[in-house]
Design an enzyme around this catalytic site. Structure first.
Site, PDB file in Angstrom:
ATOM      1  N   GLN A   1       0.815  -1.209   0.000  1.00 35.93           N
ATOM      2  CA  GLN A   1       0.000   0.000   0.000  1.00 35.93           C
ATOM      3  C   GLN A   1       0.853   1.265   0.000  1.00 35.93           C
ATOM      4  OE1 GLN A   1      -2.776  -0.317   3.280  1.00 35.93           O
ATOM      5  NE2 GLN A   1      -3.361  -2.388   2.687  1.00 35.93           N
TER       6      GLN A   1
ATOM      7  N   HIS B   1      -1.242   0.149   5.706  1.00 38.09           N
ATOM      8  CA  HIS B   1      -1.852   1.078   6.666  1.00 38.09           C
ATOM      9  C   HIS B   1      -0.946   2.256   7.017  1.00 38.09           C
ATOM     10  CE1 HIS B   1      -4.957  -2.062   8.329  1.00 38.09           C
ATOM     11  NE2 HIS B   1      -4.850  -2.089   7.003  1.00 38.09           N
TER      12      HIS B   1
ATOM     13  N   GLU C   1     -15.459   3.269   8.850  1.00 37.80           N
ATOM     14  CA  GLU C   1     -15.985   4.315   9.725  1.00 37.80           C
ATOM     15  C   GLU C   1     -15.919   5.699   9.095  1.00 37.80           C
ATOM     16  OE1 GLU C   1     -14.380   2.158  13.848  1.00 37.80           O
ATOM     17  OE2 GLU C   1     -13.892   4.270  13.439  1.00 37.80           O
TER      18      GLU C   1
ATOM     19  N   TYR D   1     -10.873   6.626  19.496  1.00 38.48           N
ATOM     20  CA  TYR D   1     -11.865   5.949  18.663  1.00 38.48           C
ATOM     21  C   TYR D   1     -11.821   4.427  18.817  1.00 38.48           C
ATOM     22  CZ  TYR D   1     -12.832  10.568  17.137  1.00 38.48           C
ATOM     23  OH  TYR D   1     -13.202  11.892  17.163  1.00 38.48           O
TER      24      TYR D   1
ATOM     25  N   TYR E   1      -9.669 -10.336  10.347  1.00 38.97           N
ATOM     26  CA  TYR E   1      -9.750 -11.185   9.164  1.00 38.97           C
ATOM     27  C   TYR E   1      -9.625 -12.667   9.489  1.00 38.97           C
ATOM     28  CZ  TYR E   1      -9.728  -7.244   5.937  1.00 38.97           C
ATOM     29  OH  TYR E   1     -10.064  -6.113   5.235  1.00 38.97           O
TER      30      TYR E   1
END
Length: 387
Positions: free
Chosen positions: A99, A166, A259, A269, A280
């Site tokens: 990513q 991430h 979210e 949060y 997962y």
């Protein structure tokens, strides 16, 4: 360029696609349900194909209407509205993979006088570690080949860890231009989102030069990084201020549970202690309502939409959409419109795009500009349908 006319009627959209382990398919057999939209509220729009890119990640508009577009492998491109592209020189070397790679690009609040841009990318560390950085540079577009000059790093993701997911590394400035907010993902390491000694799984608040405001919530807390504004986040892929000056973020949940959050000073949060999704590997995560000390999302998506990009629409071209938020959908292959009533929010409709959507921005004349995801990704311009 090719024009297609589409009516924004939300149909049942199957959730079935993957994104390097993050936009994975939802639970088997589950479907995204249609929003309750009256036919008279549906808006017909034209979708014009402008050009294509190789794994684009972010875009922003210059005052003259041209765009800056990043590609994950390390290119920064100057693009006009007809699709002509010029590569910008002297960009940083990026650590590409998974990513990671080249990330966000935004204009400094004083761009009109400084020509300064802010950009994020992934840099390699020691022992196969890596992390995101944010820097500013001066954009010179006067030469035949535009260049970045005087690149200076103002923030580093810490600690650098192994893995290639991430990162988040989204950037947004407060409406008054005084503060810079950066989204920092928990790097698929879970617990760092609750660890105050690092900035993983946090939203940080800085001055544009990278220094820490003295009124940040954790400045005087022993053992806490003073840059932290909020915590307990997972993978923040969109941040934006609404027209009342409130900061919102969207983030990918684990398996489902994406979210939309109203970002508030010092709020936690809850990730990975609570989530509207599960791991997962099948392990359950308690929902937010089991732990009221954690801030709950204003909207949560089960099954996943795999969100990417977030804007609040303020243009006049689509007056019925003014004040709505728009979120790009990867697995959902859609654009999700969210409406608001004060601090409450709900999905209002889903614009089926039949492609993974990586980024969405509002153009200077109020059109929506959309980047698809991956190789050969199209840049699309959405305008009201001709009557």
């Amino acid at each position: 360029m090719r024009n297609l006319t589409i009516t924004t009627a939300l149909s049942i959209i199957l959730i079935a696609c993957s994104n390097g382990g993050d936009a994975q398919a939802s639970k088997s057999g589950e479907e995204a349900q249609a929003a309750d939209i009256s036919p008279v509220d549906r808006i017909a729009f034209e979708k014009t194909e402008i050009t294509t890119f190789d794994e684009p990640w972010a875009m922003t508009f210059l005052p003259d209407g041209r765009m800056l577009v990043t590609e994950k492998k390390g290119k920064l491109l100057l693009v006009d509205q007809q699709g002509s592209k010029t590569e910008i020189g002297n960009v940083p070397t990026v650590d590409y993979g998974g990513q990671g790679g080249f990330g966000d690009i935004v204009l400094a609040p004083d761009f009109a006088t400084s020509n300064r841009v802010y950009l994020s990318w992934i840099e390699e560390g020691a022992d196969d570690t890596r992390g995101a950085v944010v820097a500013h540079a001066t954009l010179d577009v006067t030469a035949d080949q535009p260049t970045l000059q005087d690149l200076k790093t103002v923030w580093t993701q810490s600690p650098k860890v192994t893995g290639k997911g991430h990162y988040s590394h989204r950037i947004v400035f407060s409406p008054d231009g005084k503060y810079m907010f950066i989204g920092s993902g928990e790097r698929q390491k879970f617990d760092p989102a609750q660890d105050m000694t690092g900035n993983l799984g946090k939203i940080v608040r800085l001055f544009p030069d990278g220094t820490v405001p003295k009124d940040n919530p954790f400045v005087d807390e022993e053992g806490a990084l003073p840059e932290i504004w909020s915590l307990g986040h997972r993978n923040i892929l969109g941040m934006a201020f609404d027209d009342e000056g409130k900061l919102w973020n969207q983030e990918m949940g684990p398996k489902d549970g994406d979210e939309l959050n109203l970002v508030q000073r010092s709020a936690n949060y809850g990730y990975p202690i609570v989530s509207e999704g599960d791991h997962y590997d099948g392990r359950k995560i308690p929902n937010h309502d089991t732990r009221p000390e954690f801030a709950a999302p204003k909207v949560a998506w089960v099954p996943t939409i795999a969100p990417s990009g977030l804007i609040f629409y303020s243009g006049d071209l689509f007056p019925a959409w003014k004040g709505s938020a728009f979120i790009g959908g990867l697995a959902s292959e859609a654009i999700i419109r969210v409406s608001f009533d004060g601090e409450e929010a709900k999905e209002a409709e889903r614009l089926a795009m039949d492609a993974r959507i990586r980024e969405i921005e509002q153009g200077p004349e109020g059109a929506l500009w959309v980047l698809e995801d991956g190789e050969g990704a199209k840049l699309l311009k959405l305008t009201p349908a001709s009557r």
